[in-house]
Scaffold this motif. Structure first.
Motif, PDB file in Angstrom:
ATOM      1  N   THR A  24       0.830  -1.211   0.000  1.00 45.00           N
ATOM      2  CA  THR A  24       0.000   0.000   0.000  1.00 45.00           C
ATOM      3  C   THR A  24       0.862   1.258   0.000  1.00 45.00           C
ATOM      4  OG1 THR A  24      -1.783  -1.138   1.169  1.00 45.00           O
ATOM      5  CG2 THR A  24      -1.790   1.266   1.244  1.00 45.00           C
ATOM      6  N   HIS A  25       1.849   1.304   0.878  1.00 47.54           N
ATOM      7  CA  HIS A  25       2.723   2.474   0.991  1.00 47.54           C
ATOM      8  C   HIS A  25       3.431   2.767  -0.334  1.00 47.54           C
ATOM      9  CE1 HIS A  25       5.594   5.244   2.965  1.00 47.54           C
ATOM     10  NE2 HIS A  25       6.472   4.708   2.133  1.00 47.54           N
ATOM     11  N   ASN A  26       3.939   1.727  -0.961  1.00 46.86           N
ATOM     12  CA  ASN A  26       4.753   1.919  -2.161  1.00 46.86           C
ATOM     13  C   ASN A  26       3.952   2.301  -3.396  1.00 46.86           C
ATOM     14  OD1 ASN A  26       7.106   1.442  -0.773  1.00 46.86           O
ATOM     15  ND2 ASN A  26       7.315  -0.690  -1.445  1.00 46.86           N
ATOM     16  N   LYS A  27       2.629   2.265  -3.312  1.00 44.45           N
ATOM     17  CA  LYS A  27       1.813   2.718  -4.446  1.00 44.45           C
ATOM     18  C   LYS A  27       2.068   4.185  -4.759  1.00 44.45           C
ATOM     19  CE  LYS A  27      -2.224  -0.347  -4.006  1.00 44.45           C
ATOM     20  NZ  LYS A  27      -3.686  -0.402  -3.741  1.00 44.45           N
ATOM     21  N   GLN A  41       7.686  10.417  24.217  1.00 47.85           N
ATOM     22  CA  GLN A  41       6.691  10.968  23.302  1.00 47.85           C
ATOM     23  C   GLN A  41       6.432   9.965  22.188  1.00 47.85           C
ATOM     24  OE1 GLN A  41       7.867  15.747  23.648  1.00 47.85           O
ATOM     25  NE2 GLN A  41       8.405  14.604  21.824  1.00 47.85           N
ATOM     26  N   TYR A  42       5.153   9.804  21.831  1.00 45.66           N
ATOM     27  CA  TYR A  42       4.812   8.882  20.754  1.00 45.66           C
ATOM     28  C   TYR A  42       5.039   9.543  19.400  1.00 45.66           C
ATOM     29  CZ  TYR A  42       2.475   5.908  24.213  1.00 45.66           C
ATOM     30  OH  TYR A  42       2.196   5.092  25.283  1.00 45.66           O
ATOM     31  N   ILE A  43       5.535   8.764  18.465  1.00 47.16           N
ATOM     32  CA  ILE A  43       5.664   9.215  17.077  1.00 47.16           C
ATOM     33  C   ILE A  43       4.306   9.094  16.402  1.00 47.16           C
ATOM     34  CG2 ILE A  43       6.737   8.733  14.831  1.00 47.16           C
ATOM     35  CD1 ILE A  43       9.160   7.647  16.374  1.00 47.16           C
ATOM     36  N   GLN A  44       3.973  10.067  15.587  1.00 49.67           N
ATOM     37  CA  GLN A  44       2.702  10.065  14.870  1.00 49.67           C
ATOM     38  C   GLN A  44       2.890   9.557  13.448  1.00 49.67           C
ATOM     39  OE1 GLN A  44       0.290  13.707  14.987  1.00 49.67           O
ATOM     40  NE2 GLN A  44      -0.013  13.517  12.783  1.00 49.67           N
ATOM     41  N   ALA A  45       2.083   8.583  13.062  1.00 44.39           N
ATOM     42  CA  ALA A  45       2.087   8.111  11.681  1.00 44.39           C
ATOM     43  C   ALA A  45       1.132   8.980  10.874  1.00 44.39           C
ATOM     44  CB  ALA A  45       1.652   6.653  11.611  1.00 44.39           C
ATOM     45  N   ALA A  46       1.652   9.675   9.869  1.00 37.57           N
ATOM     46  CA  ALA A  46       0.830  10.506   8.988  1.00 37.57           C
ATOM     47  C   ALA A  46       0.430   9.649   7.796  1.00 37.57           C
ATOM     48  CB  ALA A  46       1.606  11.739   8.545  1.00 37.57           C
ATOM     49  N   HIS A  47      -0.817   9.200   7.814  1.00 33.88           N
ATOM     50  CA  HIS A  47      -1.333   8.210   6.850  1.00 33.88           C
ATOM     51  C   HIS A  47      -2.292   8.901   5.883  1.00 33.88           C
ATOM     52  CE1 HIS A  47      -4.830   5.141   6.475  1.00 33.88           C
ATOM     53  NE2 HIS A  47      -3.992   4.904   5.473  1.00 33.88           N
ATOM     54  N   VAL A  48      -1.957   8.901   4.611  1.00 31.70           N
ATOM     55  CA  VAL A  48      -2.784   9.581   3.615  1.00 31.70           C
ATOM     56  C   VAL A  48      -3.629   8.559   2.854  1.00 31.70           C
ATOM     57  CG1 VAL A  48      -2.812  11.083   1.593  1.00 31.70           C
ATOM     58  CG2 VAL A  48      -1.095  11.433   3.378  1.00 31.70           C
ATOM     59  N   SER A 103      -4.545  -0.883   6.643  1.00 32.98           N
ATOM     60  CA  SER A 103      -3.377  -0.017   6.831  1.00 32.98           C
ATOM     61  C   SER A 103      -3.248   0.443   8.274  1.00 32.98           C
ATOM     62  CB  SER A 103      -3.464   1.198   5.898  1.00 32.98           C
ATOM     63  OG  SER A 103      -3.379   0.808   4.545  1.00 32.98           O
ATOM     64  N   VAL A 104      -4.368   0.877   8.864  1.00 34.98           N
ATOM     65  CA  VAL A 104      -4.334   1.312  10.255  1.00 34.98           C
ATOM     66  C   VAL A 104      -3.945   0.153  11.163  1.00 34.98           C
ATOM     67  CG1 VAL A 104      -5.703   2.210  12.175  1.00 34.98           C
ATOM     68  CG2 VAL A 104      -5.983   3.189   9.894  1.00 34.98           C
ATOM     69  N   CYS A 105      -4.508  -1.016  10.920  1.00 35.37           N
ATOM     70  CA  CYS A 105      -4.145  -2.198  11.722  1.00 35.37           C
ATOM     71  C   CYS A 105      -2.650  -2.479  11.624  1.00 35.37           C
ATOM     72  CB  CYS A 105      -4.928  -3.423  11.250  1.00 35.37           C
ATOM     73  SG  CYS A 105      -6.687  -3.399  11.643  1.00 35.37           S
ATOM     74  N   HIS A 106      -2.106  -2.385  10.420  1.00 32.62           N
ATOM     75  CA  HIS A 106      -0.676  -2.641  10.221  1.00 32.62           C
ATOM     76  C   HIS A 106       0.173  -1.630  10.983  1.00 32.62           C
ATOM     77  CE1 HIS A 106       3.009  -3.872   8.165  1.00 32.62           C
ATOM     78  NE2 HIS A 106       3.253  -2.588   7.918  1.00 32.62           N
ATOM     79  N   ILE A 130      -0.103   6.596  17.610  1.00 32.25           N
ATOM     80  CA  ILE A 130      -0.884   7.690  17.042  1.00 32.25           C
ATOM     81  C   ILE A 130      -0.902   7.532  15.528  1.00 32.25           C
ATOM     82  CG2 ILE A 130      -1.165  10.190  16.828  1.00 32.25           C
ATOM     83  CD1 ILE A 130       0.558  10.534  19.301  1.00 32.25           C
ATOM     84  N   VAL A 131      -2.092   7.460  14.962  1.00 32.37           N
ATOM     85  CA  VAL A 131      -2.243   7.376  13.508  1.00 32.37           C
ATOM     86  C   VAL A 131      -3.208   8.469  13.077  1.00 32.37           C
ATOM     87  CG1 VAL A 131      -2.982   5.973  11.552  1.00 32.37           C
ATOM     88  CG2 VAL A 131      -1.875   4.880  13.519  1.00 32.37           C
ATOM     89  N   ASP A 132      -2.727   9.356  12.222  1.00 33.22           N
ATOM     90  CA  ASP A 132      -3.582  10.428  11.718  1.00 33.22           C
ATOM     91  C   ASP A 132      -3.886  10.150  10.251  1.00 33.22           C
ATOM     92  OD1 ASP A 132      -5.061  12.711  11.504  1.00 33.22           O
ATOM     93  OD2 ASP A 132      -3.348  14.045  11.264  1.00 33.22           O
ATOM     94  N   SER A 133      -5.093   9.663   9.993  1.00 34.36           N
ATOM     95  CA  SER A 133      -5.504   9.360   8.620  1.00 34.36           C
ATOM     96  C   SER A 133      -6.164  10.589   8.005  1.00 34.36           C
ATOM     97  CB  SER A 133      -6.503   8.190   8.608  1.00 34.36           C
ATOM     98  OG  SER A 133      -5.938   7.040   9.199  1.00 34.36           O
ATOM     99  N   SER A 134      -5.617  11.060   6.910  1.00 39.16           N
ATOM    100  CA  SER A 134      -6.182  12.226   6.217  1.00 39.16           C
ATOM    101  C   SER A 134      -6.509  11.850   4.778  1.00 39.16           C
ATOM    102  CB  SER A 134      -5.208  13.409   6.242  1.00 39.16           C
ATOM    103  OG  SER A 134      -3.989  13.064   5.612  1.00 39.16           O
TER     104      SER A 134
END
Length: 351
Positions: free
Chosen positions: A123-126, A156-163, A175-178, A187-191
């Motif tokens: 998914t990421h590499n798309k 401090q937690y690192i935030q995953a910026a997920h588009v 993707s969020v589960c992964h 922390i996962v921020d899906s935008s």
């Protein structure tokens, strides 16, 4: 608190398909532009009751300008001490170039770290490829040891910026589960990528994925394994202020400084229509007042029964980016807003 985002460069080692900067110019921000932009931010922070300033560094790949960043933070620390301002830092990175020097700097100043990652390798590499066309997922995974050390040392937690885009929205839940289970992001921020038009079928599918993530979030919360999912915060806004949404605060609580010194309300619109000043002349108060006034006046939302509780209508910069006017909003976001509201009504008691 006042927030300033500094676009320190337009250089990058990746060529992501959805980059909001589009074709990058390879420019680097000058010290003079940075200082003048920071002066505007400090003056605004001094007028805020809590005297707090949040400085956010972005690129391109901001960490490619590490020497410049170090110099800026030294300058900011000195100004903050002199002005009695409490400063917090954050930086967005693609996570591919971390090393011991970068890690030590991030830890020293407790810089909140946001890493752009869209899910598992496929998914990421798309969308997130290197200049040579190869996906960047493996480069991020190689740096996981730095992520762990950062969280251990800073607490401090690192935030995953997920588009979420039109070619990966069907994998949102997976993707969020992964990101949570396999890569241990708390922390996962899906935008959502709003640069392109979505179909109603796609948005219906995305809403289904959103609901799956909500159920997953609640399940982990109940089991004492909670994580923070960004859209949860958006949903909770429906329950604040009697559900009524307000002015976004463009220019009043945050600014975005382009590498060339132009000032924008936020990253949602970096076209000319979103410009609200420059570091030489400062913020255009007349422009901000005009945007705020227009945002409150009658427009396409005036006949919509959902308008009072709608969050999307108050994203002035998104509207300007879509139509060039404040009064005409992106219909895709209007449609998805109703989908989100339905999810809130179902799951609010559990959130």
């Amino acid at each position: 608190m006042y927030t300033i985002t500094l676009e320190v460069n337009q250089i990058c080692n990746l060529r992501c398909t959805y980059c909001y900067l589009g074709r990058k110019t390879n420019q680097k921000m000058s010290e003079q532009i940075a200082y003048k932009g920071l002066e505007i931010a400090f003056l605004n922070a001094e007028n805020h009751r809590d005297r707090r300033l949040w400085v956010d560094f972005v690129g391109g790949e901001a960490l490619l300008s590490l020497s410049f960043l170090k110099h800026l933070v030294d300058y900011i620390e000195g100004q903050a001490l002199k002005r009695n301002i409490l400063v917090t830092y954050s930086i967005t990175t693609n996570g591919t170039i971390l090393n011991d020097e970068i890690l030590a700097w991030l830890i020293k100043y407790r810089i909140h770290l946001k890493v752009s990652i869209d899910g598992d390798e496929e998914t990421h590499n798309k969308n997130r490829k290197r200049i040579d066309g190869v996906g960047s997922y493996s480069n991020i995974i190689e740096n996981c040891m730095y992520f762990k050390e950062y969280e251990k040392r800073t607490k401090q937690y690192i935030q995953a910026a997920h588009v979420v885009t039109q070619n990966n929205y069907g994998e949102t839940f997976e993707s969020v589960c992964h990101l949570v289970e396999n890569l241990n992001f708390s922390i996962v921020d899906s935008s959502i990528d709003v640069m392109n038009r979505w179909t109603t079928d796609q948005l219906d599918g995305l809403a289904d994925e959103w609901e799956k993530v909500l159920r997953y979030y609640l399940k982990r919360k109940k089991a004492g394994k909670a994580f923070l999912w960004g859209p949860i915060l958006d949903l909770k806004k429906y329950g604040e202020n009697n559900g009524e949404s307000g002015f976004c605060g463009v220019g009043l609580i945050q600014i975005y400084i382009k590498v060339d010194g132009r000032i924008f309300g936020c990253a949602a619109n970096l076209e000319d229509s979103g410009c609200i000043g420059d570091v030489e002349n400062g913020l255009s108060k007349e422009c901000i007042k005009r945007l705020r006034k227009i945002g409150k006046e009658g427009n396409m939302c005036s006949k919509c029964s959902f308008a009072v509780k709608c969050q999307s209508k108050n994203c002035i910069m998104n509207s300007l980016a879509y139509s060039g006017t404040v009064g005409e909003h992106n219909p895709d976001m209007c449609y998805f807003e109703r989908k989100k509201r339905n999810l809130w009504e179902i799951y609010a008691p559990q959130l």
